[in-house]
Design a protein around this motif. Structure first.
Motif, PDB file in Angstrom:
ATOM      1  N   GLN A  97       0.843  -0.918   0.087  1.00 45.05           N
ATOM      2  CA  GLN A  97       0.073   0.211  -0.014  1.00 45.05           C
ATOM      3  C   GLN A  97       0.964   1.176   0.095  1.00 45.05           C
ATOM      4  N   LEU A  98       2.079   1.425   0.658  1.00 45.94           N
ATOM      5  CA  LEU A  98       2.771   2.394   0.906  1.00 45.94           C
ATOM      6  C   LEU A  98       3.637   2.566  -0.263  1.00 45.94           C
ATOM      7  N   GLN A  99       3.890   1.522  -1.261  1.00 47.17           N
ATOM      8  CA  GLN A  99       4.677   1.771  -2.420  1.00 47.17           C
ATOM      9  C   GLN A  99       3.804   2.105  -3.457  1.00 47.17           C
ATOM     10  N   ALA A 100       2.436   1.763  -3.424  1.00 43.78           N
ATOM     11  CA  ALA A 100       1.523   2.195  -4.461  1.00 43.78           C
ATOM     12  C   ALA A 100       1.286   3.741  -4.114  1.00 43.78           C
ATOM     13  N   GLU A 101       1.114   4.237  -2.940  1.00 43.50           N
ATOM     14  CA  GLU A 101       1.127   5.742  -2.508  1.00 43.50           C
ATOM     15  C   GLU A 101       2.151   6.216  -3.010  1.00 43.50           C
ATOM     16  N   ARG A 102       3.331   5.912  -3.083  1.00 43.79           N
ATOM     17  CA  ARG A 102       4.431   6.565  -3.652  1.00 43.79           C
ATOM     18  C   ARG A 102       4.583   6.546  -4.906  1.00 43.79           C
ATOM     19  N   GLY A 103       3.656   5.822  -5.724  1.00 44.01           N
ATOM     20  CA  GLY A 103       3.793   5.618  -7.192  1.00 44.01           C
ATOM     21  C   GLY A 103       4.606   4.555  -7.600  1.00 44.01           C
ATOM     22  N   ASN A 104       5.339   3.661  -6.768  1.00 47.29           N
ATOM     23  CA  ASN A 104       6.249   2.549  -7.122  1.00 47.29           C
ATOM     24  C   ASN A 104       5.044   1.323  -7.442  1.00 47.29           C
ATOM     25  N   LEU A 105       4.497   1.343  -8.480  1.00 48.06           N
ATOM     26  CA  LEU A 105       3.484   0.291  -8.608  1.00 48.06           C
ATOM     27  C   LEU A 105       3.938  -0.989  -8.961  1.00 48.06           C
ATOM     28  N   ASP A 106       5.080  -1.146  -9.643  1.00 49.12           N
ATOM     29  CA  ASP A 106       5.537  -2.639  -9.878  1.00 49.12           C
ATOM     30  C   ASP A 106       5.974  -3.237  -8.499  1.00 49.12           C
ATOM     31  N   SER A 107       6.653  -2.400  -7.593  1.00 53.33           N
ATOM     32  CA  SER A 107       6.794  -2.793  -6.327  1.00 53.33           C
ATOM     33  C   SER A 107       6.101  -2.980  -5.447  1.00 53.33           C
ATOM     34  N   PRO A 124      -3.507 -16.488   1.291  1.00 47.72           N
ATOM     35  CA  PRO A 124      -4.441 -16.509   0.129  1.00 47.72           C
ATOM     36  C   PRO A 124      -5.903 -16.096   0.418  1.00 47.72           C
ATOM     37  N   ASP A 125      -6.274 -15.740   1.732  1.00 44.35           N
ATOM     38  CA  ASP A 125      -7.530 -15.474   2.076  1.00 44.35           C
ATOM     39  C   ASP A 125      -7.462 -13.972   2.577  1.00 44.35           C
ATOM     40  N   MET A 126      -6.657 -13.178   2.175  1.00 46.17           N
ATOM     41  CA  MET A 126      -6.514 -11.801   2.584  1.00 46.17           C
ATOM     42  C   MET A 126      -7.270 -10.848   1.392  1.00 46.17           C
ATOM     43  N   SER A 127      -8.644 -10.724   1.446  1.00 47.29           N
ATOM     44  CA  SER A 127      -9.327 -10.005   0.596  1.00 47.29           C
ATOM     45  C   SER A 127      -8.829  -8.606   0.173  1.00 47.29           C
ATOM     46  N   LEU A 128      -8.288  -8.003   1.358  1.00 46.37           N
ATOM     47  CA  LEU A 128      -7.603  -6.609   1.114  1.00 46.37           C
ATOM     48  C   LEU A 128      -6.710  -6.544   0.118  1.00 46.37           C
ATOM     49  N   ALA A 129      -5.891  -7.399   0.415  1.00 45.26           N
ATOM     50  CA  ALA A 129      -4.672  -7.504  -0.659  1.00 45.26           C
ATOM     51  C   ALA A 129      -4.997  -7.567  -1.970  1.00 45.26           C
ATOM     52  N   ALA A 175     -11.716 -11.273  -4.337  1.00 44.45           N
ATOM     53  CA  ALA A 175     -11.884 -10.659  -2.811  1.00 44.45           C
ATOM     54  C   ALA A 175     -13.297 -10.714  -2.691  1.00 44.45           C
ATOM     55  N   SER A 176     -14.477 -10.706  -3.387  1.00 47.48           N
ATOM     56  CA  SER A 176     -15.891 -10.508  -2.906  1.00 47.48           C
ATOM     57  C   SER A 176     -16.365 -11.917  -2.704  1.00 47.48           C
ATOM     58  N   PHE A 234     -17.413  -4.022   0.536  1.00 46.29           N
ATOM     59  CA  PHE A 234     -17.964  -3.014  -0.281  1.00 46.29           C
ATOM     60  C   PHE A 234     -17.110  -2.711  -1.466  1.00 46.29           C
ATOM     61  N   ASN A 235     -15.952  -2.404  -1.089  1.00 43.75           N
ATOM     62  CA  ASN A 235     -15.014  -2.172  -2.028  1.00 43.75           C
ATOM     63  C   ASN A 235     -14.546  -3.141  -3.185  1.00 43.75           C
ATOM     64  N   ALA A 236     -14.527  -4.222  -3.076  1.00 37.84           N
ATOM     65  CA  ALA A 236     -14.438  -5.321  -3.789  1.00 37.84           C
ATOM     66  C   ALA A 236     -15.507  -5.335  -4.984  1.00 37.84           C
ATOM     67  N   HIS A 237     -17.070  -5.315  -4.147  1.00 35.07           N
ATOM     68  CA  HIS A 237     -18.075  -5.200  -5.225  1.00 35.07           C
ATOM     69  C   HIS A 237     -18.213  -4.048  -5.981  1.00 35.07           C
TER      70      HIS A 237
END
Length: 76
Positions: free
Chosen positions: A7-17, A30-35, A59-60, A67-70
């Motif tokens: 999440q932190l890497q995404a916020e910094r724009g490091n999408l591949d990381s 594998p059950d972490m829907s947030l990921a 995730a759904s 909610f976010n997944a749907h």
């Protein structure tokens, strides 16, 4: 925690990381829907819509009241 790192890497724009960290988080739990939602959002941003939809669907399935997944799946 790999999820938070992603999440932190995404916020910094490091999408591949971020994708790498989130994928590792999913491998470990594998059950972490947030990921799945977070990774799907990155895939969507990169234009990988089939991969994004797959992650939102997973995730759904794992968390039917996520909610976010749907919401993200509905936007696809």
């Amino acid at each position: 925690n790999l999820y938070i790192e992603g999440q932190l890497q995404a916020e910094r724009g490091n999408l591949d990381s971020a994708l790498s960290s989130l994928s590792k988080a999913i491998e470990r739990n594998p059950d972490m829907s947030l990921a799945y939602v977070a990774r799907g959002q990155i895939y969507k941003e990169q234009g990988h819509y089939q991969k994004a939809a797959g992650d939102f669907q997973k995730a759904s399935t794992l968390e039917p009241y996520n909610f976010n997944a749907h919401y993200e799946l509905g936007l696809m």
